[in-house]
Write a protein that holds these residues in place. Structure first.
Motif, PDB file in Angstrom:
ATOM      1  N   ALA A   1      56.826 -29.782  -2.256  1.00  0.00           N
ATOM      2  CA  ALA A   1      57.185 -28.780  -1.252  1.00  0.00           C
ATOM      3  C   ALA A   1      58.578 -28.961  -0.658  1.00  0.00           C
ATOM      4  O   ALA A   1      59.168 -27.986  -0.193  1.00  0.00           O
TER       5      ALA A   1
ATOM      6  N   ASP B   1      59.491 -26.405   1.937  1.00  0.00           N
ATOM      7  CA  ASP B   1      59.071 -26.708   3.302  1.00  0.00           C
ATOM      8  C   ASP B   1      59.936 -27.828   3.866  1.00  0.00           C
ATOM      9  O   ASP B   1      60.911 -28.246   3.242  1.00  0.00           O
TER      10      ASP B   1
ATOM     11  N   THR C   1      57.857 -23.614   9.295  1.00  0.00           N
ATOM     12  CA  THR C   1      57.161 -24.663   8.559  1.00  0.00           C
ATOM     13  C   THR C   1      55.844 -24.121   8.038  1.00  0.00           C
ATOM     14  O   THR C   1      55.238 -23.244   8.651  1.00  0.00           O
ATOM     15  N   ALA C   2      55.424 -24.628   6.892  1.00  0.00           N
ATOM     16  CA  ALA C   2      54.133 -24.239   6.332  1.00  0.00           C
ATOM     17  C   ALA C   2      53.069 -25.298   6.616  1.00  0.00           C
ATOM     18  O   ALA C   2      51.904 -24.975   6.768  1.00  0.00           O
TER      19      ALA C   2
ATOM     20  N   LYS D   1      52.679 -18.539  -1.187  1.00  0.00           N
ATOM     21  CA  LYS D   1      53.510 -19.527  -0.485  1.00  0.00           C
ATOM     22  C   LYS D   1      52.687 -20.714  -0.005  1.00  0.00           C
ATOM     23  O   LYS D   1      53.047 -21.874  -0.239  1.00  0.00           O
ATOM     24  N   TYR D   2      51.575 -20.427   0.672  1.00  0.00           N
ATOM     25  CA  TYR D   2      50.806 -21.518   1.262  1.00  0.00           C
ATOM     26  C   TYR D   2      50.048 -22.333   0.221  1.00  0.00           C
ATOM     27  O   TYR D   2      49.811 -23.527   0.414  1.00  0.00           O
TER      28      TYR D   2
ATOM     29  N   LEU E   1      52.962 -24.683  -1.004  1.00  0.00           N
ATOM     30  CA  LEU E   1      53.522 -25.630  -0.045  1.00  0.00           C
ATOM     31  C   LEU E   1      52.480 -26.461   0.698  1.00  0.00           C
ATOM     32  O   LEU E   1      52.735 -27.617   1.031  1.00  0.00           O
TER      33      LEU E   1
END
Length: 532
Positions: free
Chosen positions: A130, A265, A447-448, A515-516, A519
């Protein structure tokens, strides 16, 4: 004659610096030395002209010595110390680094690993996929990359822990296998020690599918950092690059990345070299003082007062407006307010749009931290991910007045736009696209996987955080669902392309979930303390 002279010099150099295996048998050592004396040594540039010949060959390359332009490993360990261990660990590592250098390369590397990894939970360590790939890509030499991509199969060798480099080499460079240091784990936590794994070549045998003594690969390393003896035993020739040549390399341009860098991230926006890290630690006390001024001013004071004060402290805002972006539609007696549709850079996007327009707005979000919701000076409605429920909530807000919405559903740092949700297109009579870009120099305000309630603080911790806002032309009635009968997907795609064109970004079909998953390893549904 020149080639022969080079080969002789290289071979002489290798014999002077080759290290014996820790526990070799006499037979093993004889085989290795006999094979080394028969190796063909050439300059790395010789591989570039043999692309067609080598397309089916296997390349064994040292990732730091033959791919990266810089020879310093400090930035990568500093990222681990700061992102995984926190500010205090990063400070301790920075202060001890000059002493670590006195212990020599091999022992110094082990000490750095201990300082950065001791006590870090294995399950939550995602920096290798990440955070670190962005840093590695910024240091890849274009010339070295051209050599690595020639061969069909690639094996990367690293002095760093494998968990630091594997994500970068496999995901972004298409390397088939990575050989690096393995870290000891006790009760689910790294203890900062390296596993004592014998370099008997069995791992490489499995990768290559050949006998250990077979010369089936091409080696690529530097004069300063050679491949391990057992790796050389698999090579039929070795190509070398000097430190002087590496200093003259060009950084790999973004358009040549094998895989686009869209998601990453971490809080550090700068490359933490020793000088940059020193500047960061010297700035943080003053930055915290500015945060204590900027955040209350932006939240409590009216816009005509807060904007000049924020600008005086270095928080800049640039605005561009089209003639029709804020045109009044009251004379048309339309039932709803205006939908300001934005791309998403930080959680501050709706606040900045409201500040620039200098009128009350509402906004919607999938979820924010309780602290952020408490201090936000704008009406905020949470979306539930249920289409009918969210549609009713957004329609109700529009009946009260104008609404600003970030339809990507999550932030993106790089010059890309994620897929726009089409829900807004079904509800709005008037749609104004708003293109937003944010420039920071030290810290990311998003931030993730970190603590979301600190996003505001990290954004304003930068010396000169800059917001660039462009109000584009209001969509003609013929381009809307309500009046033009256009599909909601066409409207969403049109708005996405208009914003991308205004910013010089690229459109993607990636979503918040993508995305999540990359990351944070989840779908973006986190507890209140870390809501995305």
């Amino acid at each position: 004659m020149a080639r022969k002279s080079f080969s002789q010099n290289a071979l002489s150099f290798l014999y002077k610096h080759l290290r014996r295996p820790e526990n070799p048998t006499s037979t093993q050592w004889k085989i290795i030395n006999a094979h080394a004396s028969q190796l063909k040594y050439e300059k790395y540039t010789s591989l570039v002209h043999r692309a067609e010949e080598l397309s089916n060959q296997t390349l064994i390359f040292h990732s730091e010595a033959s791919l990266l332009k810089s020879s310093s490993l400090f930035p990568y360990f500093m990222v681990v110390a700061f992102e995984a261990g926190g500010l205090l660990r990063a400070l301790i590592f920075f202060l001890l680094y000059p002493l670590v250098c006195l212990f020599g390369e091999e022992l110094g590397l082990k000490i750095q690993i201990f300082l950065c990894f001791f006590g870090i939970k294995k399950e939550s360590f995602r920096l290798g996929t990440a955070v670190l790939p962005r840093l590695f890509l910024q240091d890849v030499g274009d010339e070295g990359f051209e050599v690595v991509k020639i061969c069909g199969r690639k094996v990367g060798v690293s002095d760093l822990p494998r968990i630091m480099v594997e994500g970068f080499l496999k995901d972004y460079l298409g390397v088939d296998a990575v050989l690096g240091k393995e870290l000891k784990v006790v009760c689910g936590y790294y203890v900062g020690l390296v596993e004592d794994i014998k370099a008997d070549g069995n791992v490489l045998d499995e990768i290559l599918g050949e006998k250990r003594t077979g010369s089936v690969a091409i080696g690529f390393c530097s004069y300063k950092k050679l491949l391990d003896q057992h790796l050389l035993a698999h090579c039929k020739e070795v190509c070398l690059v000097s430190e002087t040549e590496k200093r003259n390399w060009h950084i790999l341009p973004r358009e040549k990345y094998p895989k686009p860098l869209i998601f990453h991230d971490g809080r550090l926006a700068l490359r933490p070299t020793q000088l940059a890290t020193l500047a960061m630690f010297m700035w943080i006390p003053l930055g915290i003082f500015l945060v204590l001024i900027r955040v209350p001013v932006g939240i409590t004071l009216p816009h005509w007062m807060s904007n000049p004060i924020l600008a005086f402290t270095g928080a800049r805002t640039t605005v561009a407006r089209s003639k029709s972006s804020t045109a009044s539609t009251n004379n048309e007696k339309r039932p709803n307010g205006i939908f300001y549709v934005c791309n998403h850079r930080t959680l501050l996007d709706p606040l900045y749009v409201q500040s620039v327009l200098d009128k009350p707005l509402s906004t919607v979000t999938y979820s924010i931290s309780k602290f952020t919701e408490l201090i936000a000076p704008i009406r905020t409605i949470h979306l539930t991910r249920d289409r009918e429920t969210d549609g009713m909530a957004m329609k109700k807000l529009l009946s009260y007045g104008d609404v600003v919405v970030c339809t990507e559903g999550t932030t993106c740092r790089e010059p890309y736009l994620l897929r726009f949700s089409p829900l807004f297109a079904e509800l709005a009579y008037d749609i104004v696209p708003v293109a937003i870009d944010v420039q920071v120099s030290m810290f990311y305000g998003t931030t993730a996987g970190g603590c979301k309630c600190l996003d505001y603080a990290f954004h304003f911790l930068n010396p000169y955080p800059t917001y660039c806002i462009k109000f584009l032309e209001k969509l003609p009635d013929s381009h809307t669902c309500k009046f033009g009968g256009v599909s909601k997907f066409e409207v969403a795609n049109h708005v996405q392309h208009e914003i991308a064109k205004a910013l010089g970004f690229q459109c993607t079909s990636l979503t918040r979930k993508d995305k999540y998953m990359i990351l944070a390893g989840n779908e973006g549904i986190i507890q209140d303390s870390k809501r995305p």
